[in-house]
Design a protein around this motif. Sequence first.
Motif, PDB file in Angstrom:
ATOM      1  N   ASN A 116      15.520 -46.986  47.897  1.00 16.00           N
ATOM      2  CA  ASN A 116      16.111 -48.016  48.385  1.00 16.00           C
ATOM      3  C   ASN A 116      16.384 -48.910  47.257  1.00 16.00           C
ATOM      4  OD1 ASN A 116      13.272 -48.683  47.861  1.00 16.00           O
ATOM      5  ND2 ASN A 116      13.286 -50.583  49.006  1.00 16.00           N
ATOM      6  N   LEU A 117      16.178 -48.502  46.154  1.00 16.16           N
ATOM      7  CA  LEU A 117      16.842 -49.470  45.018  1.00 16.16           C
ATOM      8  C   LEU A 117      17.798 -48.873  44.132  1.00 16.16           C
ATOM      9  CD1 LEU A 117      13.221 -50.301  43.620  1.00 16.16           C
ATOM     10  CD2 LEU A 117      14.625 -51.771  45.061  1.00 16.16           C
ATOM     11  N   PRO A 118      18.614 -49.547  43.540  1.00 21.78           N
ATOM     12  CA  PRO A 118      19.773 -48.823  42.846  1.00 21.78           C
ATOM     13  C   PRO A 118      19.242 -48.197  41.396  1.00 21.78           C
ATOM     14  CG  PRO A 118      19.820 -51.383  42.449  1.00 21.78           C
ATOM     15  CD  PRO A 118      19.093 -50.966  43.552  1.00 21.78           C
ATOM     16  N   GLY A 119      20.058 -47.181  40.908  1.00 20.77           N
ATOM     17  CA  GLY A 119      19.525 -46.807  39.521  1.00 20.77           C
ATOM     18  C   GLY A 119      20.147 -47.650  38.413  1.00 20.77           C
ATOM     19  N   PRO A 120      19.597 -47.460  37.192  1.00 22.14           N
ATOM     20  CA  PRO A 120      20.233 -48.109  36.119  1.00 22.14           C
ATOM     21  C   PRO A 120      21.414 -47.705  35.825  1.00 22.14           C
ATOM     22  CG  PRO A 120      18.507 -46.703  35.227  1.00 22.14           C
ATOM     23  CD  PRO A 120      18.406 -46.580  37.098  1.00 22.14           C
ATOM     24  N   GLU A 121      22.346 -48.808  35.188  1.00 20.54           N
ATOM     25  CA  GLU A 121      23.609 -48.558  34.686  1.00 20.54           C
ATOM     26  C   GLU A 121      23.651 -48.714  33.204  1.00 20.54           C
ATOM     27  OE1 GLU A 121      26.360 -50.477  36.702  1.00 20.54           O
ATOM     28  OE2 GLU A 121      25.862 -49.934  38.706  1.00 20.54           O
ATOM     29  N   LEU A 122      23.842 -47.831  32.422  1.00 24.54           N
ATOM     30  CA  LEU A 122      23.675 -47.647  30.910  1.00 24.54           C
ATOM     31  C   LEU A 122      25.411 -47.807  30.459  1.00 24.54           C
ATOM     32  CD1 LEU A 122      21.099 -46.678  31.487  1.00 24.54           C
ATOM     33  CD2 LEU A 122      20.980 -45.987  29.206  1.00 24.54           C
ATOM     34  N   GLY A 123      25.757 -48.516  29.488  1.00 22.04           N
ATOM     35  CA  GLY A 123      27.009 -48.804  29.116  1.00 22.04           C
ATOM     36  C   GLY A 123      27.134 -49.290  27.507  1.00 22.04           C
ATOM     37  N   LEU A 124      28.116 -49.677  27.077  1.00 21.88           N
ATOM     38  CA  LEU A 124      28.289 -50.086  25.641  1.00 21.88           C
ATOM     39  C   LEU A 124      28.874 -51.382  25.756  1.00 21.88           C
ATOM     40  CD1 LEU A 124      29.838 -47.455  24.000  1.00 21.88           C
ATOM     41  CD2 LEU A 124      27.385 -47.933  23.829  1.00 21.88           C
ATOM     42  N   GLN A 125      28.301 -52.402  25.071  1.00 24.64           N
ATOM     43  CA  GLN A 125      28.675 -53.714  24.608  1.00 24.64           C
ATOM     44  C   GLN A 125      29.691 -53.773  23.553  1.00 24.64           C
ATOM     45  OE1 GLN A 125      28.583 -56.846  26.214  1.00 24.64           O
ATOM     46  NE2 GLN A 125      29.624 -57.844  24.435  1.00 24.64           N
ATOM     47  N   LEU A 126      29.291 -53.088  22.448  1.00 24.73           N
ATOM     48  CA  LEU A 126      30.147 -52.572  21.188  1.00 24.73           C
ATOM     49  C   LEU A 126      29.971 -51.073  20.826  1.00 24.73           C
ATOM     50  CD1 LEU A 126      31.866 -53.970  18.841  1.00 24.73           C
ATOM     51  CD2 LEU A 126      29.753 -53.855  17.767  1.00 24.73           C
ATOM     52  N   SER A 127      31.200 -50.407  20.717  1.00 23.96           N
ATOM     53  CA  SER A 127      31.222 -49.017  20.517  1.00 23.96           C
ATOM     54  C   SER A 127      31.262 -48.989  19.068  1.00 23.96           C
ATOM     55  CB  SER A 127      32.429 -48.345  21.278  1.00 23.96           C
ATOM     56  OG  SER A 127      33.804 -48.912  20.675  1.00 23.96           O
ATOM     57  N   ARG A 128      30.884 -47.731  18.630  1.00 25.37           N
ATOM     58  CA  ARG A 128      31.076 -47.435  17.119  1.00 25.37           C
ATOM     59  C   ARG A 128      32.728 -47.453  16.494  1.00 25.37           C
ATOM     60  NH1 ARG A 128      26.097 -45.500  15.115  1.00 25.37           N
ATOM     61  NH2 ARG A 128      24.811 -44.849  16.860  1.00 25.37           N
TER      62      ARG A 128
ATOM     63  N   PHE B 240      28.516 -49.649  14.007  1.00 24.28           N
ATOM     64  CA  PHE B 240      27.273 -49.980  14.697  1.00 24.28           C
ATOM     65  C   PHE B 240      27.452 -49.742  16.219  1.00 24.28           C
ATOM     66  CE2 PHE B 240      26.564 -52.374  10.812  1.00 24.28           C
ATOM     67  CZ  PHE B 240      25.304 -52.016  10.489  1.00 24.28           C
ATOM     68  N   GLU B 241      26.376 -49.629  17.044  1.00 25.44           N
ATOM     69  CA  GLU B 241      26.614 -49.515  18.392  1.00 25.44           C
ATOM     70  C   GLU B 241      25.799 -50.318  19.102  1.00 25.44           C
ATOM     71  OE1 GLU B 241      26.994 -45.524  20.773  1.00 25.44           O
ATOM     72  OE2 GLU B 241      25.369 -46.076  21.518  1.00 25.44           O
ATOM     73  N   ILE B 242      26.058 -51.269  20.056  1.00 27.51           N
ATOM     74  CA  ILE B 242      25.172 -52.039  20.859  1.00 27.51           C
ATOM     75  C   ILE B 242      25.288 -51.655  22.313  1.00 27.51           C
ATOM     76  CG2 ILE B 242      24.758 -54.608  21.691  1.00 27.51           C
ATOM     77  CD1 ILE B 242      26.114 -55.397  18.863  1.00 27.51           C
ATOM     78  N   GLY B 243      24.345 -51.293  22.920  1.00 24.78           N
ATOM     79  CA  GLY B 243      24.292 -50.777  24.396  1.00 24.78           C
ATOM     80  C   GLY B 243      24.129 -52.177  25.202  1.00 24.78           C
ATOM     81  N   ARG B 244      24.391 -51.683  26.442  1.00 19.97           N
ATOM     82  CA  ARG B 244      23.988 -52.527  27.555  1.00 19.97           C
ATOM     83  C   ARG B 244      23.345 -51.781  28.712  1.00 19.97           C
ATOM     84  NH1 ARG B 244      27.592 -57.169  28.345  1.00 19.97           N
ATOM     85  NH2 ARG B 244      26.962 -57.016  30.661  1.00 19.97           N
ATOM     86  N   ILE B 245      22.435 -52.409  29.409  1.00 23.17           N
ATOM     87  CA  ILE B 245      21.741 -51.760  30.557  1.00 23.17           C
ATOM     88  C   ILE B 245      21.829 -52.634  31.717  1.00 23.17           C
ATOM     89  CG2 ILE B 245      19.438 -52.327  29.824  1.00 23.17           C
ATOM     90  CD1 ILE B 245      18.473 -49.721  30.949  1.00 23.17           C
TER      91      ILE B 245
ATOM     92  N   ALA C  70      34.892 -49.401  17.900  1.00 22.88           N
ATOM     93  CA  ALA C  70      35.336 -51.128  18.070  1.00 22.88           C
ATOM     94  C   ALA C  70      34.652 -51.575  16.667  1.00 22.88           C
ATOM     95  CB  ALA C  70      34.908 -51.630  19.283  1.00 22.88           C
ATOM     96  N   SER C  71      33.522 -51.244  16.311  1.00 25.32           N
ATOM     97  CA  SER C  71      32.842 -51.798  15.447  1.00 25.32           C
ATOM     98  C   SER C  71      33.387 -51.615  13.924  1.00 25.32           C
ATOM     99  CB  SER C  71      31.173 -51.456  15.451  1.00 25.32           C
ATOM    100  OG  SER C  71      31.112 -50.216  14.630  1.00 25.32           O
ATOM    101  N   ARG C  72      34.134 -50.551  14.078  1.00 24.55           N
ATOM    102  CA  ARG C  72      34.659 -50.167  12.439  1.00 24.55           C
ATOM    103  C   ARG C  72      35.817 -51.543  12.111  1.00 24.55           C
ATOM    104  NH1 ARG C  72      35.926 -44.000  14.812  1.00 24.55           N
ATOM    105  NH2 ARG C  72      33.648 -43.338  14.453  1.00 24.55           N
ATOM    106  N   GLU C  73      36.342 -52.190  13.076  1.00 20.64           N
ATOM    107  CA  GLU C  73      37.178 -53.142  12.650  1.00 20.64           C
ATOM    108  C   GLU C  73      36.362 -54.481  12.098  1.00 20.64           C
ATOM    109  OE1 GLU C  73      39.728 -54.020  16.002  1.00 20.64           O
ATOM    110  OE2 GLU C  73      40.169 -51.978  16.148  1.00 20.64           O
ATOM    111  N   LEU C  74      35.084 -54.556  12.336  1.00 18.42           N
ATOM    112  CA  LEU C  74      34.357 -55.767  12.121  1.00 18.42           C
ATOM    113  C   LEU C  74      33.421 -55.514  10.741  1.00 18.42           C
ATOM    114  CD1 LEU C  74      32.628 -56.199  15.660  1.00 18.42           C
ATOM    115  CD2 LEU C  74      34.814 -57.238  14.792  1.00 18.42           C
ATOM    116  N   TYR C  75      33.453 -54.268  10.064  1.00 22.05           N
ATOM    117  CA  TYR C  75      32.382 -54.044   9.163  1.00 22.05           C
ATOM    118  C   TYR C  75      33.483 -53.299   7.863  1.00 22.05           C
ATOM    119  CZ  TYR C  75      28.944 -55.180  12.327  1.00 22.05           C
ATOM    120  OH  TYR C  75      28.241 -55.831  13.652  1.00 22.05           O
ATOM    121  N   ALA C  76      32.793 -53.197   6.956  1.00 26.44           N
ATOM    122  CA  ALA C  76      33.489 -52.503   5.670  1.00 26.44           C
ATOM    123  C   ALA C  76      33.613 -51.201   5.966  1.00 26.44           C
ATOM    124  CB  ALA C  76      32.383 -52.733   4.485  1.00 26.44           C
TER     125      ALA C  76
END
Length: 302
Positions: free
Chosen positions: A103-115, A128-133, A117-123
Motif C-alpha cells: 500500500n506504499l509507493p516505491g522510491p523514485e530516484l533521479g538526478l538534480q544535476l547530471s555529469r 559531478f553528479e547530484i542525485g535526488r530521491i 550538465a555539470s561540465r558547464e559549471l566546472y573546469a
Amino acid sequence: MASYRARFDATVSFTNGGGLQVQGFLVDVPAAEVTPAQVGELFLDSLGLLMAGDVELTNLEIVEAAHKGTRGGPSADGRPSGDRPTYVELSHVIRDGMVTLPNLPGPELGLQLSREASRELYAPGTEFEIGRISMVANTGTYLDSPNHRYPDGHDLTGYPLDRLVDLPAIVVRVEDSGRLGIDAAALATYEVQGKAVLLHTGDDARFGTPQYVENAHFLTRDGAQWLIDNGVALVGIDAANIDDMTDGTRPAHTLLLGAGLPIVEHLTSLAQLPPTGALFTATPPRIEGLATFPVRAYAKLP
C-alpha cells in the motif's frame, strides 16, 4: 559454516527418585559427528537439571540448522563457529521503485544535476553528479520513533547514539515455531535487560513480493509488555510489521513506542547472526519532524 542441532526423545532418571520424559527436544551441537553422550550432557546443561542420573536418548537425529543459543551449548557465549565476516548487513537495499509494503509507493530516484550538465559549471575535465530521491519514510528497513504513534512523542532527533549503536543483541529464532504470534512464553528464557532483541522469523525471504504480508509473524501484546517489563533496549523484526496487521489497535507499536523504545522493521539476514554476542546498530539521519526513516542496520560479530 554450517551449524547443527540435535533432535531426540529422552528419558531421565533422578538420583533422589522420579524421572522426566521429553519428545522432540532440540539442542545446539558443535558438529554433525556429535556422540549421544555429548548430546545427553548438552540436554542436561540446557535444562540445568540437578541430581540427574541416567539419560537415555532415542530417535536421535542431527539436523543442519542455525543455533538458537542452547545454555551450555556451542553458541552460548555468543562466539560463532568457523570463519565469518566481522560485520553483517541487516537492512534491505533501497532501489528505484522497490516495494516495501503493497500500500506504499516505491522510491523514485533521479538526478538534480547530471555529469553532462555539470561540465558547464566546472573546469575542463571536472564533473559531478547530484542525485535526488523521493520516497515515503517507511521504505526498506526503517526505525520508528515514538512520534510515529504519539503526537507528543519525540521524533528521529530524540534518540541519542547510545540508544541505537553497538547494542548487545539477542536473536530470537521463531521461523520454525509453527506459530505466527511471538508471545511472552517464547521470550521468557532470554535475558533482555539493555539488549536489542531481534526477532528472526524468516519472513524476509518474501520481502518485495505480495506474499510478504500474508501469514506474517508479529509480536503479541503480552510479548511486547514482557520485553518492556524486562528492560529491553530496542526491538527489531524481519517481518512486514511488528504488529498483527489485522489488529487495528497495533498493541506492539502502542506499548513499545509508548515506553520510548525504538522499533526496527523489515530487517534481513538475521540467520547470519549468532544467538548472542553480536553488537547491533541501526541509525537514521537526524531529521526534525519525521517519526520514521530508513536505517543502515548492521551487526558487528564477536
